[in-house]
Design an enzyme around this catalytic site. Sequence first.
Site, mmCIF file in Angstrom:
data_model
loop_
_atom_site.group_PDB
_atom_site.id
_atom_site.type_symbol
_atom_site.label_atom_id
_atom_site.label_comp_id
_atom_site.label_asym_id
_atom_site.label_seq_id
_atom_site.Cartn_x
_atom_site.Cartn_y
_atom_site.Cartn_z
ATOM 1 N N CYS A 72 0.809 -1.219 0.000
ATOM 2 C CA CYS A 72 0.000 0.000 0.000
ATOM 3 C C CYS A 72 0.844 1.272 0.000
ATOM 4 C CB CYS A 72 -0.929 0.020 1.204
ATOM 5 S SG CYS A 72 -1.979 1.488 1.179
ATOM 6 N N CYS A 80 -0.127 4.190 0.542
ATOM 7 C CA CYS A 80 -0.585 5.196 1.501
ATOM 8 C C CYS A 80 0.380 5.322 2.679
ATOM 9 C CB CYS A 80 -1.965 4.851 2.027
ATOM 10 S SG CYS A 80 -3.200 4.698 0.732
#
Lengths: 103, 144
Positions: free
Chosen positions: B48, B50
Amino acid sequence: MRRGRRVLTAVGTFHQGKSDLHGITVVVDTTGPEIFVGRCDDEDDEVVILLDVDVHRDGDDGRSKREYVERAAQFGVWKKHDRMVIPRAQVVSVKPLGEVTSA
Amino acid sequence: MPYPELMIKPMRDELVMAGMEELRTVEQVEAFLSPQEGTALLVINSVCGCAAGQARPGVRSALESAVKPDRLGTVFAGQDVEAAARARQYFADIPPSSPSIALFKDGELAYFVPRHRIENRSAEEVAADLIGAFDRLCGAVAAS
């Protein structure tokens, strides 16, 4: 549609078309006794969608919402739900858990 | 479901090239975390962007510090599933999240950075936190 929010459409590895909070672990406080901690999948004017969500009710386990959040801020939460959709009308605030500091 | 290996190889390599041992099996995890002496840094890597996009460069930067852990290892959450699950048993009281970073001292978890402390932060901020932990827990004074 408010700034920073986008239409709930694409679901992709690299998160196209999601809101600015996509992928961020957030605290969602509500007008009721519940407070949620989970990874924001998306949000718009209608709903906040969380993944891997824990829910706390004010006073459960002898802890207020604030005490629960401060505890969650240390190491995270154990998820109780894979996905939850919270109506925006019930939401008081959405705040990154990483911005929570202990009193 | 694991991502194609071709896609995540650069994410693995980013930490391996910084000197981290990749732990892809339960046996490798146990060999890495079982020693009860010294300090060990374990990075739970993840796809991920993020958070992992800041975690990996943050770790790499921190490892340029003069003071660093004795042993450096990484497991890839969602890819090397059994290895990651075994690693998490060494800090079973902490909710799982990835990426995350654990620092062990003498076989005990001494410092932990959960995913939400990486999200929305820069690699420099992640590195600064790690360097502070290295100084406290891995320095000559801390070890004596």
